[in-house]
Design a protein around this motif. Structure first.
Motif, PDB file in Angstrom:
ATOM      1  N   GLU A  19     -64.488  23.070  47.140  1.00 18.98           N
ATOM      2  CA  GLU A  19     -65.742  22.314  47.141  1.00 18.98           C
ATOM      3  C   GLU A  19     -66.875  23.124  46.520  1.00 18.98           C
ATOM      4  OE1 GLU A  19     -64.947  19.591  51.148  1.00 18.98           O
ATOM      5  OE2 GLU A  19     -66.222  21.374  51.247  1.00 18.98           O
ATOM      6  N   LEU A  20     -66.900  24.433  46.774  1.00 21.61           N
ATOM      7  CA  LEU A  20     -67.934  25.283  46.177  1.00 21.61           C
ATOM      8  C   LEU A  20     -67.836  25.285  44.658  1.00 21.61           C
ATOM      9  CD1 LEU A  20     -70.119  27.557  46.243  1.00 21.61           C
ATOM     10  CD2 LEU A  20     -68.235  29.173  46.460  1.00 21.61           C
ATOM     11  N   LEU A  21     -66.634  25.458  44.125  1.00 22.06           N
ATOM     12  CA  LEU A  21     -66.471  25.536  42.678  1.00 22.06           C
ATOM     13  C   LEU A  21     -66.759  24.197  42.008  1.00 22.06           C
ATOM     14  CD1 LEU A  21     -63.228  27.723  42.500  1.00 22.06           C
ATOM     15  CD2 LEU A  21     -65.585  28.452  42.125  1.00 22.06           C
ATOM     16  N   LEU A  22     -66.329  23.097  42.612  1.00 23.89           N
ATOM     17  CA  LEU A  22     -66.542  21.793  41.988  1.00 23.89           C
ATOM     18  C   LEU A  22     -68.028  21.442  41.895  1.00 23.89           C
ATOM     19  CD1 LEU A  22     -63.697  19.644  43.593  1.00 23.89           C
ATOM     20  CD2 LEU A  22     -63.790  20.548  41.278  1.00 23.89           C
ATOM     21  N   ARG A  23     -68.825  21.911  42.831  1.00 27.50           N
ATOM     22  CA  ARG A  23     -70.247  21.564  42.870  1.00 27.50           C
ATOM     23  C   ARG A  23     -71.153  22.698  42.396  1.00 27.50           C
ATOM     24  NH1 ARG A  23     -67.411  18.826  46.285  1.00 27.50           N
ATOM     25  NH2 ARG A  23     -67.973  16.694  46.887  1.00 27.50           N
ATOM     26  N   GLY A  63     -74.159  21.253  33.080  1.00 20.84           N
ATOM     27  CA  GLY A  63     -73.243  20.462  33.873  1.00 20.84           C
ATOM     28  C   GLY A  63     -72.478  21.313  34.854  1.00 20.84           C
ATOM     29  N   PHE A  64     -71.496  20.691  35.490  1.00 20.46           N
ATOM     30  CA  PHE A  64     -70.650  21.394  36.442  1.00 20.46           C
ATOM     31  C   PHE A  64     -69.648  22.258  35.677  1.00 20.46           C
ATOM     32  CE2 PHE A  64     -72.086  17.513  38.528  1.00 20.46           C
ATOM     33  CZ  PHE A  64     -72.642  18.040  39.679  1.00 20.46           C
ATOM     34  N   MET A  65     -69.447  23.465  36.179  1.00 20.58           N
ATOM     35  CA  MET A  65     -68.641  24.444  35.464  1.00 20.58           C
ATOM     36  C   MET A  65     -67.140  24.240  35.658  1.00 20.58           C
ATOM     37  SD  MET A  65     -70.899  26.344  33.967  1.00 20.58           S
ATOM     38  CE  MET A  65     -71.738  24.783  33.736  1.00 20.58           C
ATOM     39  N   PHE A  66     -66.736  23.758  36.817  1.00 18.87           N
ATOM     40  CA  PHE A  66     -65.320  23.680  37.158  1.00 18.87           C
ATOM     41  C   PHE A  66     -64.949  22.219  37.404  1.00 18.87           C
ATOM     42  CE2 PHE A  66     -67.125  27.658  38.630  1.00 18.87           C
ATOM     43  CZ  PHE A  66     -66.305  28.592  38.009  1.00 18.87           C
ATOM     44  N   LYS A  67     -63.907  21.767  36.706  1.00 22.47           N
ATOM     45  CA  LYS A  67     -63.477  20.374  36.797  1.00 22.47           C
ATOM     46  C   LYS A  67     -62.004  20.314  37.182  1.00 22.47           C
ATOM     47  CE  LYS A  67     -66.872  18.856  33.388  1.00 22.47           C
ATOM     48  NZ  LYS A  67     -67.108  18.138  32.117  1.00 22.47           N
ATOM     49  N   PRO A  68     -61.611  19.265  37.905  1.00 23.33           N
ATOM     50  CA  PRO A  68     -60.218  19.183  38.380  1.00 23.33           C
ATOM     51  C   PRO A  68     -59.194  19.013  37.269  1.00 23.33           C
ATOM     52  CG  PRO A  68     -61.662  17.730  39.642  1.00 23.33           C
ATOM     53  CD  PRO A  68     -62.440  18.189  38.458  1.00 23.33           C
ATOM     54  N   ASN A 126     -56.027  18.058  52.473  1.00 25.09           N
ATOM     55  CA  ASN A 126     -57.455  18.391  52.475  1.00 25.09           C
ATOM     56  C   ASN A 126     -57.931  18.840  51.099  1.00 25.09           C
ATOM     57  OD1 ASN A 126     -57.818  17.801  55.186  1.00 25.09           O
ATOM     58  ND2 ASN A 126     -57.263  19.862  55.848  1.00 25.09           N
ATOM     59  N   VAL A 127     -57.123  19.654  50.434  1.00 29.53           N
ATOM     60  CA  VAL A 127     -57.512  20.122  49.100  1.00 29.53           C
ATOM     61  C   VAL A 127     -57.506  18.968  48.106  1.00 29.53           C
ATOM     62  CG1 VAL A 127     -56.878  21.664  47.211  1.00 29.53           C
ATOM     63  CG2 VAL A 127     -56.720  22.460  49.562  1.00 29.53           C
ATOM     64  N   LEU A 128     -56.511  18.081  48.201  1.00 31.42           N
ATOM     65  CA  LEU A 128     -56.475  16.918  47.315  1.00 31.42           C
ATOM     66  C   LEU A 128     -57.669  16.007  47.568  1.00 31.42           C
ATOM     67  CD1 LEU A 128     -55.048  15.189  45.205  1.00 31.42           C
ATOM     68  CD2 LEU A 128     -53.701  14.174  47.045  1.00 31.42           C
ATOM     69  N   ASP A 129     -58.041  15.854  48.827  1.00 29.91           N
ATOM     70  CA  ASP A 129     -59.215  15.046  49.151  1.00 29.91           C
ATOM     71  C   ASP A 129     -60.477  15.658  48.553  1.00 29.91           C
ATOM     72  OD1 ASP A 129     -60.686  12.984  50.392  1.00 29.91           O
ATOM     73  OD2 ASP A 129     -61.137  14.284  52.086  1.00 29.91           O
ATOM     74  N   ALA A 130     -60.574  16.993  48.581  1.00 28.86           N
ATOM     75  CA  ALA A 130     -61.738  17.660  47.991  1.00 28.86           C
ATOM     76  C   ALA A 130     -61.733  17.549  46.468  1.00 28.86           C
ATOM     77  CB  ALA A 130     -61.764  19.131  48.411  1.00 28.86           C
ATOM     78  N   LEU A 131     -60.561  17.679  45.847  1.00 28.53           N
ATOM     79  CA  LEU A 131     -60.483  17.578  44.389  1.00 28.53           C
ATOM     80  C   LEU A 131     -60.869  16.189  43.896  1.00 28.53           C
ATOM     81  CD1 LEU A 131     -57.196  19.538  43.545  1.00 28.53           C
ATOM     82  CD2 LEU A 131     -59.516  20.186  42.927  1.00 28.53           C
ATOM     83  N   THR A 132     -60.442  15.165  44.606  1.00 30.54           N
ATOM     84  CA  THR A 132     -60.734  13.792  44.180  1.00 30.54           C
ATOM     85  C   THR A 132     -62.126  13.336  44.582  1.00 30.54           C
ATOM     86  OG1 THR A 132     -59.576  13.062  46.188  1.00 30.54           O
ATOM     87  CG2 THR A 132     -58.337  13.056  44.122  1.00 30.54           C
ATOM     88  N   ASP A 133     -62.905  14.207  45.230  1.00 31.69           N
ATOM     89  CA  ASP A 133     -64.307  13.918  45.540  1.00 31.69           C
ATOM     90  C   ASP A 133     -65.247  14.713  44.648  1.00 31.69           C
ATOM     91  OD1 ASP A 133     -63.868  12.032  47.467  1.00 31.69           O
ATOM     92  OD2 ASP A 133     -63.936  13.434  49.146  1.00 31.69           O
ATOM     93  N   ASP A 134     -64.794  15.101  43.473  1.00 29.95           N
ATOM     94  CA  ASP A 134     -65.637  15.883  42.572  1.00 29.95           C
ATOM     95  C   ASP A 134     -66.834  15.056  42.123  1.00 29.95           C
ATOM     96  OD1 ASP A 134     -64.647  15.064  39.354  1.00 29.95           O
ATOM     97  OD2 ASP A 134     -63.565  14.333  41.110  1.00 29.95           O
ATOM     98  N   GLY A 176     -68.238  14.549  39.280  1.00 27.77           N
ATOM     99  CA  GLY A 176     -68.081  13.791  38.047  1.00 27.77           C
ATOM    100  C   GLY A 176     -67.026  12.710  38.091  1.00 27.77           C
ATOM    101  N   LEU A 177     -66.329  12.548  39.232  1.00 30.96           N
ATOM    102  CA  LEU A 177     -65.259  11.547  39.382  1.00 30.96           C
ATOM    103  C   LEU A 177     -64.211  11.695  38.280  1.00 30.96           C
ATOM    104  CD1 LEU A 177     -67.366   8.387  40.332  1.00 30.96           C
ATOM    105  CD2 LEU A 177     -66.214   9.992  41.857  1.00 30.96           C
ATOM    106  N   VAL A 178     -63.891  12.944  37.963  1.00 25.99           N
ATOM    107  CA  VAL A 178     -62.912  13.219  36.914  1.00 25.99           C
ATOM    108  C   VAL A 178     -61.491  13.164  37.459  1.00 25.99           C
ATOM    109  CG1 VAL A 178     -62.158  14.940  35.224  1.00 25.99           C
ATOM    110  CG2 VAL A 178     -64.589  14.622  35.678  1.00 25.99           C
ATOM    111  N   ALA A 179     -61.306  13.593  38.702  1.00 26.99           N
ATOM    112  CA  ALA A 179     -59.956  13.704  39.256  1.00 26.99           C
ATOM    113  C   ALA A 179     -59.281  12.348  39.387  1.00 26.99           C
ATOM    114  CB  ALA A 179     -60.015  14.396  40.616  1.00 26.99           C
ATOM    115  N   ILE A 180     -60.034  11.309  39.739  1.00 28.78           N
ATOM    116  CA  ILE A 180     -59.432   9.984  39.905  1.00 28.78           C
ATOM    117  C   ILE A 180     -58.880   9.473  38.582  1.00 28.78           C
ATOM    118  CG2 ILE A 180     -59.944   7.596  40.531  1.00 28.78           C
ATOM    119  CD1 ILE A 180     -61.928   8.610  42.544  1.00 28.78           C
ATOM    120  N   GLU A 181     -59.604   9.729  37.498  1.00 25.99           N
ATOM    121  CA  GLU A 181     -59.124   9.306  36.180  1.00 25.99           C
ATOM    122  C   GLU A 181     -57.949  10.159  35.714  1.00 25.99           C
ATOM    123  OE1 GLU A 181     -60.118   6.699  34.652  1.00 25.99           O
ATOM    124  OE2 GLU A 181     -61.803   6.187  35.978  1.00 25.99           O
TER     125      GLU A 181
END
Length: 474
Positions: A257-261, A285-290, A312-320, A322-327
């Motif tokens: 969560e720290l890296l994504l935000r 922009g955000f430096m780290f993307k899923p 838990n980690v997957l839930d955090a990744l898909t809550d980035d 930029g909504l990149v992980a869902i795509e």
């Protein structure tokens, strides 16, 4: 050969000191550990120093932070006690108070005597959150209990040496960052911190799940204190460290969560500087993307989809943000052409698939669309093209909410009359049945009242009463 055991000191061509060097002996003073190993700025800290042969009257203790001595006392006056458990080894304690100045960097506690025998131990001066995480190394740095197992003893010493190396390197990095902030380009000895050593500090902090330390290191990286070396931009330097992949491998949700935000407060963008940030064309922009690609084309989504117990980690990744992980869940492919969704199916992690699918459905139900509409019409015949910066400046973001309306059904008047007529006929058909049921109910009520009351029959004889009626054989 005798010259090797003497230390002559010359000044203006004359020998001002010529003393023999002390040989290594078991009576030499030595610091084994200190507590705390990290203190916050503007704090009055109480240090506990543990070591050997510290109770000699000729030994004094010095505490310095960024070149300034804060404490200069005789060790004999600060002596606390001798540990009874280690009485044979004579492990001794020293305690003293020290006020830490408002600087971020490193400090040293030094013990020396007049026989040119001295020892020192470093400590860190930083923010409270950073210090609380670094202080978890105190148990590792403590003197290990002697053990018969040689391999286990060597392993403990290796871990202790790595912890000490981290304290030294982190202190040196904070020292250089403090000088760069204080002097800037006026620093005559401006030497950037090597990227190889910085990468080791980052990996060590990631392996210990230190979120505050990682955030501090990222801030120092973007301040320009670190030399990027062979990397042409900050983007390639971040890709080389694979921080998000390492956080997913550690199964550490707070770090993910720290890296994504994470967004740098200060981006290095000086004229003529080679260290320039460029991530997907967005400097802020955000430096780290899923969906960042790592070795073998694997993204963090591929890694988390192939491991068990990473909801838990997957839930955090898909809550980035930029909504990149869902795509990228069904579109990002590795070197073999498989997506994270394929990895989850092959491993039988259907709970991962359902979790992401719920978020995809929730996103599709979102009733907001963002459109960029130019503020002024553009001339199609104009040969002059606008730059990306001008377009973004002229664009006006409009947020339009989609309102779902039900389809309106229009009918003709003839159909409405027919429906109304049919309803009236239906009500007439059922009316006689209702009247019959009401009549039967009324008769039943009357009979019940008749048998319940005491009726009187007027005749020439005495009045007849139901209660006086006899029954049985006469």
């Amino acid at each position: 050969t005798s010259l090797c055991f003497f230390a002559p000191i010359y000044a203006a061509g004359r020998v001002v000191l010529d003393a023999p060097l002390p040989l290594k002996s078991h009576r030499n003073c030595k610091i084994s550990s200190i507590k705390p190993i990290a203190v916050s700025v503007t704090e009055r800290a109480q240090f506990v120093v543990k070591g050997f042969n510290l109770n000699q009257s000729s030994i004094r203790l010095l505490c310095a932070v960024e070149g300034k001595y804060l404490v200069q006392e005789t060790c004999y006056d600060l002596m606390d006690a001798v540990d009874p458990i280690n009485e044979q080894d004579k492990l001794q304690h020293l305690c003293f108070l020290c006020s830490i100045p408002n600087v971020s960097g490193r400090g040293f506690i030094e013990v020396e005597d007049f026989g040119l025998s001295s020892t020192f131990f470093p400590f860190i001066v930083a923010e409270q959150e950073v210090c609380s995480e670094i202080c978890t190394l105190e148990g590792v740095i403590e003197t290990a209990v002697p053990t018969v197992d040689i391999n286990k003893k060597e392993e403990k010493m290796e871990i202790r040496n790595q912890a000490l190396d981290f304290i030294h390197e982190m202190g040196w990095l904070l020292h250089r960052n403090h000088l760069n902030r204080k002097l800037g380009d006026m620093n005559p000895n401006l030497n950037l911190f090597p990227f190889r050593r910085f990468k080791w500090l980052m990996e060590f902090s990631m392996d210990h799940d230190w979120c505050a330390v990682v955030k501090k290191l990222l801030g120092i990286l973007f301040d320009g204190t670190v030399d990027l070396g062979d990397h042409s931009s900050m983007e390639f330097a971040l890709l080389d460290m694979c921080l998000l992949h390492r956080a997913v491998r550690r199964n550490c949700r707070p770090m993910v969560e720290l890296l994504l935000r994470y967004v740098p407060n200060e981006v290095l963008d000086k004229p003529g500087s080679k260290q320039k940030l460029s991530v997907d064309g967005n400097d802020y922009g955000f430096m780290f993307k899923p969906n960042v690609v790592g070795p073998a084309g694997l993204t963090p989504l591929h890694m988390v989809a192939s491991w068990e117990g990473c909801e838990n980690v997957l839930d955090a990744l898909t809550d980035d943000p930029g909504l990149v992980a869902i795509e990228a869940w069904k579109s990002a492919q590795d070197s073999t052409g498989l997506t994270p969704n394929d990895y989850a199916r092959l491993q039988g992690h259907y709970s991962y698939i359902h979790l992401v699918q719920r978020k995809i459905n929730k996103k599709s139900e979102c009733g907001y669309v963002v459109l960029d509409i130019p503020g002024t019409p553009l001339d199609c015949n104009s040969k002059q093209k606008l730059s990306d910066g001008t377009r973004s400046a002229m664009a006006v973001s409009l947020e339009i909410q989609k309102i779902k309306k039900k389809a309106r059904q229009d009918g003709c008047k003839a159909c409405e009359k027919k429906l109304a007529y049919g309803n009236r006929r239906t009500s007439l058909v059922y009316r006689p049945t209702m009247l019959s049921m009401v009549a039967i109910a009324a008769v039943c009520v009357c009979v019940a009242l008749l048998f319940k009351s005491s009726p009187e029959v007027l005749y020439v004889f005495r009045p007849f009463r139901w209660e006086l009626l006899k029954y049985g054989s006469s």
